[in-house]
Structures are given as C-alpha cells and as structure tokens.
Design an enzyme around this catalytic site. Structure first.
Site, mmCIF file in Angstrom:
data_model
loop_
_atom_site.group_PDB
_atom_site.id
_atom_site.type_symbol
_atom_site.label_atom_id
_atom_site.label_comp_id
_atom_site.label_asym_id
_atom_site.label_seq_id
_atom_site.Cartn_x
_atom_site.Cartn_y
_atom_site.Cartn_z
ATOM 1 C CG HIS A 118 -0.029 0.644 2.587
ATOM 2 N ND1 HIS A 118 0.911 -1.119 3.078
ATOM 3 C CD2 HIS A 118 0.356 1.189 3.041
ATOM 4 C CE1 HIS A 118 0.966 -0.988 4.239
ATOM 5 N NE2 HIS A 118 0.850 0.348 4.367
ATOM 6 C CG ASP A 120 1.639 5.303 4.747
ATOM 7 O OD1 ASP A 120 0.731 4.303 5.221
ATOM 8 O OD2 ASP A 120 2.656 5.797 4.906
ATOM 9 C CG HIS A 275 4.804 1.481 3.071
ATOM 10 N ND1 HIS A 275 4.126 2.791 2.859
ATOM 11 C CD2 HIS A 275 4.429 1.242 4.375
ATOM 12 C CE1 HIS A 275 3.622 2.795 3.721
ATOM 13 N NE2 HIS A 275 3.606 2.192 4.453
ATOM 14 N NE ARG A 291 2.086 6.148 9.350
ATOM 15 C CZ ARG A 291 2.470 6.469 8.983
ATOM 16 N NH1 ARG A 291 2.494 5.085 8.290
ATOM 17 N NH2 ARG A 291 1.611 7.048 7.777
HETATM 18 C C1 SIN Z 1 3.272 1.235 7.863
HETATM 19 O O1 SIN Z 1 2.498 0.617 7.029
HETATM 20 O O2 SIN Z 1 3.061 2.251 7.639
HETATM 21 C C2 SIN Z 1 4.557 0.932 8.624
HETATM 22 C C3 SIN Z 1 4.307 -0.699 8.150
HETATM 23 C C4 SIN Z 1 6.193 -1.504 9.166
HETATM 24 O O3 SIN Z 1 5.319 -1.293 10.263
HETATM 25 O O4 SIN Z 1 6.783 -1.809 9.103
#
Ligand code: SIN
Length: 303
Positions: A118, A120, A275, A291
């Site tokens: 995806h 974000d 990602h 994050r």
């Molecule tokens: C995400 O998808 O924003 C997080 C990625 C992760 O936890 O590795």
C-alpha cells in the site's frame, strides 16, 4: 548525480532537478547523528536529496528521545495526527505507536500495521508526502535474524517501465480509494471506529491513476491493491482486470527489504512508493516502532 534548484529544505519545495533515468529504491545514509543539530544545507545534502533520488532511506544506529524524533520529522513539513489510529503517544498526538506489545491486556499500539502492499493514506484527498519510522524493539528468530521486515517498491520506476499498451489505457483516468477496502475484502475491519471529522476526510476519494511530482516532473502510478476500489466509469470486471495488470507490473519492480535493527530510522517518499510490513512474528516476540506522518497535498495529475 542530481542537483537541487531553489529547494527550501524545510518542505515548501519549488523545483528539484533529477537528471538521469535510473530509479533506485532504498539507500543507507551513513555518518549522520540525528540527535545533533543539522544545518539546512547538511539536511538537504545528506538527508533530503538521497530521498529524492532513492525514495526510501535508512539511517541506522540512532538514539533519540521522542522530542528529537519529532523535531527531525518537522524538517520534512507539518506533522499530522494519523487520520485513523487511536494509538498515539501520550502528549504527542503526532507520534503513532506501531506495536504488538500489550500492557494490562491492551495493545499499546497498532498491532497489524499493514501486511499488504500500500501507499499510506491514499483513501484521503491529501495523502501524506513522507512517512518516518523509528525502531524501539525488533523481534528476532532463534538464530538472531530480525523479523518484521518492511519492504518497498518504487511507483516511479513502475510508471517508467510500463508497457506502452498499459500506459495508454491508464492515461487520463482516475480511481476511487477507500480506507477499509483491503480489510473489508479480508473480513478484518479491526473494529475501527471513525469520528465525523475522520469520515469527512475519507468520503468519495478519487485520484488520477498516473500522477506527477511537481518538484521533479517524475511520474508515478497511484493505485494500490489495499485501498483502490476501482477505476471511475468502468465496470467492476473491467476495472479489476486492468488494476490486476497494474499490480502485477508493480510487483515486478525491484524490492528494497529493510531488515530492522533497534535505532534505525527509515524515511520514505510516500507517493513515490508502496510498502509492505511483513507479519512473520507473534507475541511474545516484541515489535515496537514510532511513526510520524508528514502532511501532503492532493496528488497532481500527470501532464
Ligand atoms: C506502515 O505500513 O506504515 C508500517 C510499516 C511497518 O510497520 O513496517
């Protein structure tokens, strides 16, 4: 090498020139201590331009307080509170916990961060420009190998390597995005409750399928199997067939797999990438990251 033109490194970009056609994804920046002050020119040369060129960068071996991480995130632009997650740090609503750790039988963070390809926040009208992760605890297998890798692919290289017929079909069209699309498909809506304000940001979101970075002129594909519901004006069957071809093409791109160590910061250009958070660990193996989400504008349709 690339060259920056009139780049305001605090985020309000004007124009960045990136000569050459080779698109790489993933680069390790060495010799930078984020806890120390970085001048604007050091930030531009050592951090920002490697991201422009590689879309994803890692800076390992950092030791940051939450305030230092937030200050660093602000170099990229305004930080936003994630539109869905309630899993924010006390006193710091812009920091989200991604974690499978429980306290008093309650998750301290979001335990399933995104085990699907995806980009974000494509389910909002203004998906973020950058995302940053900082690792606090990383799970390991019994041989000491890290688990919970994060994998990245470039949506720019995906555009640039599109077969001509597919490029023609995608030119000038838009797609609808919805935040629960993937979870609904897999029957896992995680009990997500949304406020009126949150819902308002996510209603009837349409984005062009081929977009363009205003700063570099580079084009990228802006559909993903997690949040893209379908192509506007096409039957479900036609849209699914076309999108499947696009997803197969994106899957054929080079993948950068980040194998986490405690103290790593990974930063990615959100719109230029997709990602995937690998879910190959279960509690009591512990994974905990902070994050940050840097505000972005609506993606620009390609010329
Ligand atoms: C995400 O998808 O924003 C997080 C990625 C992760 O936890 O590795």
């Amino acid at each position: 090498m690339f060259q920056a033109i009139n780049k305001d490194v605090k985020g309000a970009s004007t124009s960045v020139h990136v000569p050459g056609s080779e698109i790489k994804v993933g680069y390790e920046i060495k010799g930078v201590d984020i806890s120390k002050p970085l001048s604007d020119s050091e930030f531009q040369e050592n951090i920002f331009l490697p991201i422009v060129q590689n879309s994803v960068v890692a800076v390992r071996g950092q030791n940051l307080t939450v305030e230092q991480f937030i200050d660093f995130g602000r170099r990229f632009g305004k930080l936003e509170k994630h539109v869905i997650s309630p899993n924010v740090l006390d006193g710091h609503p812009e920091v989200m916990h991604l974690s499978n750790i429980k306290k008093n039988n309650k998750n301290i963070g979001r335990p399933n961060p995104g085990a699907f390809w995806h980009t974000d926040l494509t389910f909002t009208n203004t998906p973020n420009d950058y995302s940053l992760l900082y690792s606090i605890e990383i799970p390991h297998d019994k041989n000491g190998m890290p688990r919970g890798d994060t994998c990245f692919r470039s949506t720019i290289s995906a555009y640039e390597t599109l077969p001509k017929t597919l490029k023609r079909k995608l030119t000038g069209i838009s797609a609808k995005h919805f935040h629960l699309w993937i979870r609904r498909r897999y029957g896992d809506e995680e009990g997500i409750e949304l406020s009126e304000v949150q819902r308002a940001r996510m209603i009837d979101v349409l984005h062009p399928v081929i977009c363009q970075q205003p700063e570099t002129g580079r084009k990228y594909l802006f559909v993903n199997s997690a949040h893209t519901v379908g192509i506007q004006g096409m039957s479900e069957e036609e849209s699914d067939a076309l999108l499947n071809d696009v997803y197969e093409h994106i899957a054929s791109q080079e993948t950068y797999t980040h194998k986490w160590r405690v103290g790593d910061i990974v930063i990615w250009d959100n719109k230029a990438t997709q990602h995937y958070a690998t879910k190959d660990y279960e509690y009591p193996m512990r994974r905990h990251l902070w994050r940050l989400t840097v505000e972005g504008g609506a993606p620009h349709a390609a010329d």
